[in-house]
Design an enzyme around this catalytic site. Structure first.
Site, mmCIF file in Angstrom:
data_model
loop_
_atom_site.group_PDB
_atom_site.id
_atom_site.type_symbol
_atom_site.label_atom_id
_atom_site.label_comp_id
_atom_site.label_asym_id
_atom_site.label_seq_id
_atom_site.Cartn_x
_atom_site.Cartn_y
_atom_site.Cartn_z
ATOM 1 N N TYR A 1 -2.710 0.107 10.026
ATOM 2 C CA TYR A 1 -2.440 -0.060 8.600
ATOM 3 C C TYR A 1 -1.308 -0.261 8.246
ATOM 4 O O TYR A 1 -0.989 -1.269 7.184
ATOM 5 C CB TYR A 1 -3.733 0.323 7.968
ATOM 6 C CG TYR A 1 -4.025 -0.828 6.989
ATOM 7 C CD1 TYR A 1 -3.946 -1.716 5.861
ATOM 8 C CD2 TYR A 1 -3.967 0.193 5.517
ATOM 9 C CE1 TYR A 1 -4.307 -2.008 4.565
ATOM 10 C CE2 TYR A 1 -4.318 -0.105 4.282
ATOM 11 C CZ TYR A 1 -4.287 -1.162 3.818
ATOM 12 O OH TYR A 1 -5.190 -1.128 2.620
ATOM 13 N N SER B 1 1.021 -1.299 0.057
ATOM 14 C CA SER B 1 0.371 -0.196 0.213
ATOM 15 C C SER B 1 0.911 1.137 -0.397
ATOM 16 O O SER B 1 1.632 1.582 -0.290
ATOM 17 C CB SER B 1 -0.886 0.123 1.330
ATOM 18 O OG SER B 1 -1.327 1.191 1.668
HETATM 19 N N1 LIG Z 1 -8.030 -0.544 -1.850
HETATM 20 C C1 LIG Z 1 -7.423 0.205 -1.951
HETATM 21 O O1 LIG Z 1 -7.275 1.416 -1.488
HETATM 22 C C2 LIG Z 1 -5.662 -0.741 -1.771
HETATM 23 C C3 LIG Z 1 -4.682 0.119 -1.794
HETATM 24 C C4 LIG Z 1 -3.692 -0.485 -0.768
HETATM 25 C C5 LIG Z 1 -3.671 -1.885 -0.666
HETATM 26 N N2 LIG Z 1 -4.764 -2.377 -0.575
HETATM 27 C C6 LIG Z 1 -5.077 -3.744 -0.358
HETATM 28 O O2 LIG Z 1 -5.598 -4.504 -1.422
HETATM 29 C C7 LIG Z 1 -6.499 -5.868 -0.472
HETATM 30 C C8 LIG Z 1 -7.429 -6.062 -1.321
HETATM 31 O O3 LIG Z 1 -8.561 -5.773 -0.810
HETATM 32 P P1 LIG Z 1 -9.130 -5.015 -1.186
HETATM 33 O O4 LIG Z 1 -9.280 -2.572 -1.409
HETATM 34 O O5 LIG Z 1 -9.827 -5.389 -2.443
HETATM 35 O O6 LIG Z 1 -10.674 -4.738 -0.119
HETATM 36 P P2 LIG Z 1 -11.909 -5.743 0.174
HETATM 37 O O7 LIG Z 1 -12.015 -5.480 1.374
HETATM 38 O O8 LIG Z 1 -12.786 -5.845 -0.691
HETATM 39 O O9 LIG Z 1 -10.936 -7.462 -0.036
HETATM 40 C C9 LIG Z 1 -10.275 -8.486 0.565
HETATM 41 C C10 LIG Z 1 -11.488 -9.376 0.994
HETATM 42 O O10 LIG Z 1 -10.370 -10.201 2.125
HETATM 43 C C11 LIG Z 1 -11.451 -10.981 2.703
HETATM 44 N N3 LIG Z 1 -10.931 -11.661 4.121
HETATM 45 C C12 LIG Z 1 -10.921 -10.421 5.183
HETATM 46 N N4 LIG Z 1 -10.030 -11.077 6.042
HETATM 47 C C13 LIG Z 1 -9.614 -12.285 5.516
HETATM 48 C C14 LIG Z 1 -9.157 -13.695 6.188
HETATM 49 N N5 LIG Z 1 -9.120 -13.729 7.347
HETATM 50 N N6 LIG Z 1 -9.363 -15.155 5.424
HETATM 51 C C15 LIG Z 1 -9.562 -14.596 4.259
HETATM 52 N N7 LIG Z 1 -9.958 -13.407 3.593
HETATM 53 C C16 LIG Z 1 -9.902 -12.446 4.381
HETATM 54 C C17 LIG Z 1 -12.535 -10.556 3.026
HETATM 55 O O11 LIG Z 1 -13.832 -11.002 2.865
HETATM 56 C C18 LIG Z 1 -12.934 -10.252 1.313
HETATM 57 O O12 LIG Z 1 -13.205 -10.323 0.483
HETATM 58 C C19 LIG Z 1 -6.101 -6.352 0.811
HETATM 59 O O13 LIG Z 1 -4.712 -6.455 1.390
HETATM 60 C C20 LIG Z 1 -5.510 -4.655 1.150
HETATM 61 O O14 LIG Z 1 -5.334 -3.591 2.053
HETATM 62 C C21 LIG Z 1 -5.806 -2.168 -1.466
#
Ligand SMILES: NC(=O)c1ccc[n+]([C@@H]2O[C@H](COP(=O)([O-])OP(=O)(O)OC[C@H]3O[C@@H](n4cnc5c(N)ncnc54)[C@H](O)[C@@H]3O)[C@@H](O)[C@H]2O)c1
Length: 279
Positions: free
Chosen positions: A175, A162
């Site tokens: 985070y 991130s």
């Molecule tokens: N959205 C952003 O702006 C952003 C930016 C940087 C990094 N990220 C990272 O990208 C990745 C995807 O996130 P996203 O933004 O699509 O979020 P999201 O909430 O849409 O997806 C995350 C998924 O992880 C699943 N999850 C949570 N805990 C879990 C567990 N213990 N075991 C298995 N699955 C589990 C959730 O059910 C969810 O479907 C994450 O690592 C997030 O930190 C996102």
């Protein structure tokens, strides 16, 4: 971007979520078979169904990235379905708004206001959960799936970092700490698993509105919060990211011919956010 992934079997955690469900779709469109893993069975199955409806091949498995036993069980099911796998994408993760301060900097009024979350309200248990989900939720699946990756050709791991891993963003201490640790783990694994030929890289997305950050990025009526507006003002691209913005890098990293010498890298996809000094 056209990449042939027809000899690829990808295990994707958090694939019921916004970013990794789109990873699943695009990897399947490029020919990969996809194992869609998520703690939420319904969203995992929804992604797998979407992949199949688009002519791809996918299985969905409900599992918890924080439980080694649950991941071992998932691994057994994937081997049963596909005989093995050669890509692991650790995308389960995210923040929890309940352990994010209400203000960017220490604000005495927040300490007195029960509606606000001040530095003193940051609950160590919730704090640890965010650390665990992002760090241990990357480590545990990696430990379980390396056993199969080491038998595969051109194996690779992609972690999700991130913007907050480089310089901690305001409000989201847990985070930020967790994603900085994901960068460190990515580098450590690239070195440690180097002799096995397993490449380990990370994608560092900018700002994308998804399930885990919706409460901080949008108001209940769907409009952008002042924080989101600040993000856009500091992003040369002038907008938030959309899931497809990550697909070029994802497919590039999966293509050994194109990226086979890239290892231990944390690569931003942020519309230029990181290059902006903010002044
Ligand atoms: N959205 C952003 O702006 C952003 C930016 C940087 C990094 N990220 C990272 O990208 C990745 C995807 O996130 P996203 O933004 O699509 O979020 P999201 O909430 O849409 O997806 C995350 C998924 O992880 C699943 N999850 C949570 N805990 C879990 C567990 N213990 N075991 C298995 N699955 C589990 C959730 O059910 C969810 O479907 C994450 O690592 C997030 O930190 C996102």
């Amino acid at each position: 971007m056209k990449v042939d992934l027809s000899d690829r079997i990808a295990v994707i955690t958090g694939a019921g979520g916004i970013l990794a469900s789109n990873f699943s779709l695009h990897m399947a469109k490029s020919g990969a078979k996809v194992a869609v893993l998520d703690i939420d069975q319904a969203s995992a199955e929804a992604t797998a169904r979407q992949v199949r409806e688009n002519g791809g091949e996918a299985v969905s498995i409900a599992c918890d990235v924080l439980s080694r036993e649950s991941m071992q069980e998932a691994e057994r099911k994937i081997v049963e379905s596909y005989g093995g796998y050669n890509i692991l994408i650790n995308a389960a993760g995210g923040n929890n708004v309940k352990v994010s301060t209400s203000s960017d900097v220490y604000t005495p009024e927040d300490v007195k206001n029960p509606e606000k979350i001040s530095f003193f309200d940051l609950d160590p248990i919730l704090y640890s959960r965010v650390l665990n989900l992002n760090l241990m939720g990357t480590f545990i699946p990696t430990q379980v799936f390396v056993k199969g990756l080491m038998k595969a050709e051109n194996p690779l791991i992609i972690n999700m970092s991130s913007m907050t891993s480089y310089t901690a963003l305001t409000r989201v201490a847990a985070y930020s700490n967790a994603k900085a640790a994901v960068n460190s783990l990515t580098q450590w694994l690239a070195v440690h698993l180097g002799p096995l030929g397993i490449r380990v890289n990370a994608i560092a997305p900018g700002f994308f509105i998804t399930k885990q950050n919706k409460a901080m990025m949008t108001n209940p009526d769907g409009t952008l919060t002042p924080r989101s507006q600040k993000v856009i003002a500091h992003t040369p691209a002038g907008r938030m990211g959309v899931p497809d913005d990550l697909i070029g890098l994802l497919l590039f990293l999966c293509d050994t011919e194109a990226s086979g010498y890239i290892n231990g890298a944390v690569i931003p996809v942020d519309g230029g956010f990181m290059a902006t000094p903010g002044v």
